[in-house]
Design an enzyme around this catalytic site. Sequence first.
Site, PDB file in Angstrom:
ATOM      1  N   GLU A 117       0.856  -1.188   0.000  1.00 30.33           N
ATOM      2  CA  GLU A 117       0.000   0.000   0.000  1.00 30.33           C
ATOM      3  C   GLU A 117       0.890   1.235   0.000  1.00 30.33           C
ATOM      4  O   GLU A 117       1.838   1.319   0.791  1.00 30.33           O
ATOM      5  CB  GLU A 117      -0.918   0.026   1.220  1.00 30.33           C
ATOM      6  CG  GLU A 117      -1.919   1.157   1.158  1.00 30.33           C
ATOM      7  CD  GLU A 117      -2.904   1.185   2.329  1.00 30.33           C
ATOM      8  OE1 GLU A 117      -3.748   2.102   2.364  1.00 30.33           O
ATOM      9  OE2 GLU A 117      -2.829   0.311   3.204  1.00 30.33           O
TER      10      GLU A 117
ATOM     11  N   GLY B 297       3.141   2.395  10.676  1.00 31.53           N
ATOM     12  CA  GLY B 297       2.980   1.724  11.962  1.00 31.53           C
ATOM     13  C   GLY B 297       2.687   0.258  11.767  1.00 31.53           C
ATOM     14  O   GLY B 297       3.216  -0.602  12.465  1.00 31.53           O
TER      15      GLY B 297
ATOM     16  N   MET C 106       0.400  -2.636   8.684  1.00 30.33           N
ATOM     17  CA  MET C 106      -0.308  -2.793   7.419  1.00 30.33           C
ATOM     18  C   MET C 106      -1.248  -3.983   7.500  1.00 30.33           C
ATOM     19  O   MET C 106      -0.861  -5.052   7.955  1.00 30.33           O
ATOM     20  CB  MET C 106       0.702  -2.971   6.280  1.00 30.33           C
ATOM     21  CG  MET C 106       0.068  -3.212   4.929  1.00 30.33           C
ATOM     22  SD  MET C 106      -0.952  -1.805   4.431  1.00 30.33           S
ATOM     23  CE  MET C 106      -2.146  -2.636   3.376  1.00 30.33           C
TER      24      MET C 106
ATOM     25  N   ASN D 185      -2.631  -6.187   5.488  1.00 34.10           N
ATOM     26  CA  ASN D 185      -2.717  -7.235   4.469  1.00 34.10           C
ATOM     27  C   ASN D 185      -3.593  -8.394   4.951  1.00 34.10           C
ATOM     28  O   ASN D 185      -3.467  -8.857   6.075  1.00 34.10           O
ATOM     29  CB  ASN D 185      -1.325  -7.787   4.162  1.00 34.10           C
ATOM     30  CG  ASN D 185      -0.285  -6.706   4.065  1.00 34.10           C
ATOM     31  OD1 ASN D 185      -0.304  -5.890   3.168  1.00 34.10           O
ATOM     32  ND2 ASN D 185       0.635  -6.698   5.028  1.00 34.10           N
TER      33      ASN D 185
ATOM     34  N   HIS E  24      -6.642  -1.664  15.276  1.00 32.54           N
ATOM     35  CA  HIS E  24      -6.864  -0.966  14.008  1.00 32.54           C
ATOM     36  C   HIS E  24      -6.639  -1.908  12.823  1.00 32.54           C
ATOM     37  O   HIS E  24      -7.495  -2.009  11.934  1.00 32.54           O
ATOM     38  CB  HIS E  24      -5.922   0.231  13.916  1.00 32.54           C
ATOM     39  CG  HIS E  24      -6.066   1.038  12.671  1.00 32.54           C
ATOM     40  ND1 HIS E  24      -6.841   2.176  12.607  1.00 32.54           N
ATOM     41  CD2 HIS E  24      -5.540   0.880  11.431  1.00 32.54           C
ATOM     42  CE1 HIS E  24      -6.784   2.676  11.386  1.00 32.54           C
ATOM     43  NE2 HIS E  24      -5.997   1.901  10.647  1.00 32.54           N
ATOM     44  N   GLU E  25      -5.502  -2.584  12.814  1.00 29.77           N
ATOM     45  CA  GLU E  25      -5.206  -3.456  11.670  1.00 29.77           C
ATOM     46  C   GLU E  25      -6.154  -4.647  11.622  1.00 29.77           C
ATOM     47  O   GLU E  25      -6.570  -5.069  10.538  1.00 29.77           O
ATOM     48  CB  GLU E  25      -3.752  -3.923  11.724  1.00 29.77           C
ATOM     49  CG  GLU E  25      -2.722  -2.814  11.793  1.00 29.77           C
ATOM     50  CD  GLU E  25      -2.909  -1.729  10.746  1.00 29.77           C
ATOM     51  OE1 GLU E  25      -3.353  -2.037   9.620  1.00 29.77           O
ATOM     52  OE2 GLU E  25      -2.609  -0.561  11.048  1.00 29.77           O
TER      53      GLU E  25
END
Length: 872
Positions: free
Chosen positions: A125, A265, A267, A269, A301-302
């Site tokens: 990203e 911070g 990602m 995926n 968050h992820e």
Amino acid sequence: MTLQSTQINRLDYTAPAFLIDRVDLTFELEESQTRVQSRLVLKRNPEAVAGLPLSLVGEELSLESIKLDGALLKTDAYSVSATGLVIATMPDEAILEIVTIINPLSNTSLNGLYVSSGNFVSQCEAEGFRKITYYLDRPDVMAKFTTTIIADKTRYPILLSNGNRVDSGQLEKNRHWVKWVDPFKKPAYLFALVAGKFVMLADQHTTPSGRRVALEIFVEPGNLDKCHHAMAAIKKAMRWDEERFGLEYDLDTYMIVATSDFNMGAMENKGLNIFNTKYVLAKPETATDVDFDGIDAVVAHEYFHNWTGNRVTCRDWFQLSLKEGLTVYRDQEFSSDIGSRSVERINNVKALREMQFAEDAGPQAHSVRPEAYSEINNFYTMTIYEKGSEVVRMYATLLGREGFRKGMDLYFKRHDGQAVTCDDFRAAMADANGVDFTQFEEWYKQAGTPALAISSHYDAAAQTYTLNVKQSCPATPGQAEKRPFHIPLAVGLLNKQGKDLPLQLAGEATAQGTTRVLALTQAEQSFSFINITAEPTPSLLRDFSAPVKVSYAYTDEELVFLMANDSDAFNRWEAANTFATRLLIALYAAGDEKPLAPASFINALRKLTSEKIDAALIALMLELPRENYLIELIDQVDPCHLHFVHRSVKAQIARELRPELLAIYQKLNDGAIYHYENASKRSLKNICLDYLAELDEPLVSEMLSKQYRLSDNMTDRLAALKALVNRDGGDAQLADFAVQWHDDALVMDKWFALQSTSRRPGALSRVQALMDHPAFSIKNPNKVRALIMGFCLQNAQHFHAADGYGYAFAADRIIELDKINPQVAARLASSFNRWKKMEPQRQQMMQAELQRIAQQDDLSSDLAEIVNKSLS
């Protein structure tokens, strides 16, 4: 020299000429020569113009071969450039096979596939996949991926990718392979690959429907004992999302890999989240309470992105806040539910005001849904994330929790498996609740921070209290005129005893609660409350119900009253913050050689020290507004004089509240064994210590030294070391710290950051010297953030020194970093964004350094866009 870059416009969006049903990837991993085989099952997009060529993007690739439906393509059947590959004549359906060679070892941009500490790591990203193979690298092209990884078994025993592991085997020459299948369609930006030597912490989670999910965290050897908090955070986040939004995880395994070389911070995926080590590795001896909180938030968050970003993704990068703003809101709600809601809200708003409001007021201002960009990496901003989350929060404020959940349910029902827009989310919220949110689109279209000018009138005879509200928004680049926003304004009214009044608007039959959300939709509106028997004190913008600035002519006495009595914890803090902000700005403007705060301010803080409320809330209310926040409120500012005023008032507070601060510190510094759950008490203890460190007393020196030596946790040890570094240099303790933690990269980052942000003279010289320290590498983003960005972005006094050396240092580092990692260089260039806020001499020096950067040859598109906007 004028910098030129290609601009991409939102309204120019066209559907892709081709869609991809399936992608089969095979990687033969070698550090400097990785072979990538790509097999794409393509078909023409019926929604696109017929007969278009197939245009694939690719960067830094060496093309080995290309086949169409099994036949090797001749070179005259396609064209290759530095940015892509085009096949002019294509059938409506086809299988395209491409083999490329890439060099992960030389990829210092940390974008695409690269080598970190001998391991392979990917970051795709926003547009990193094009550095791996030729592809339709855009978020609205979603395909099912199968990935086979082949590598040396000794050097790379762990081979990971998206989805579920379905097969593996051994090959000759000590090589092995693993195959991964992701059953869900995804855009290329969610592809991930990791290979290397890792150790794993394993656990499991059972969903409400009975699915057992394997949980796996992979870290480099020696770090396994620092993963337990992150694992607990995964389990908390999974349960919370199931209970709050009815969302279950959908794969057999959920994996996290931590790497020290990472631009972001973390990602999201699909199934294989890649994290910066900063947001995974923690134990009390090495991580602070803030670190633990950050891990909770980022892990959540992820994970939450699995639905808000992966299962439903964005159609194009203009819609970035569709996934990021929504997911930030979700992680903030999670953090509020597992911790202190009021403290979480205050800290989020502090960050928003200090950084996003500054962004809104500067040359990089853009709307939550931008209209144009030159480099997408530059739009991973506070506006997209933090303001975007506030926009989502306003839906929840206007609709209530139940209404917001209905909107979310409809959003997933309509769009699961799709790439959609901010308008689709807005429509789901509106349709699920039968609400007209047409005007709400202005939050997505218009940049800038709206301002509310509020006045009040009490009519004793009629027993009515009227609030008059005018909204406006300043001009921003490309937007001179602004239309009214749809703004939820939450208000309360306090009587003379400090109690909330029941609120009944004119025309209503009965009162409806003590906090009312008023819907502002016009440039000017009035709201009259009836049956108000005495003039109240208004509590405005409760819980910060909208990302706006409010001006109301509170007296000092009213602010003190709200500090002591407001039932809304955020507004108690807001009253203290407003009082301190107003005072510091007035003292700055007065220009006195010995600025002094009035007794009313000192007494208000003294009263706080005896309050029986959340210790963390008291700590926040005692803390002075940060200098970077104040800089945004002063035109033609001299940051060094502002720092002098700020420090003078801080020292005065320490002198006049010494007995109270010392009593709190001694009570809370009880020698108890560290427990994360006592973070609020530590925050209050350490804000008291921070004030006491302003006093030149042997007792304070002893306290600081003792806390540094005897603490069993990094929170307390670092608080003492920070005070020592600011007070007398703390040379002995800094040396001791470096010896003790020289082999822990994250702890050494804290060591760098303490020195880069120190207020003591000679900060720039220390930073320059520390760049030669063995633990520092300019190729590592964490090191750059700790040392260089710490100085340029968090040390206003020394960065803005009158001699201009801070500006020259920053420009030199920006130019150097642009050749290594353009994303990091562009982030550092933001230190010049607000040059027009400075007094004339500093303006001139900052502008000169920006122009020097602009005159460099071959600037990256990331940096060119930032510098262009800053100079315009």
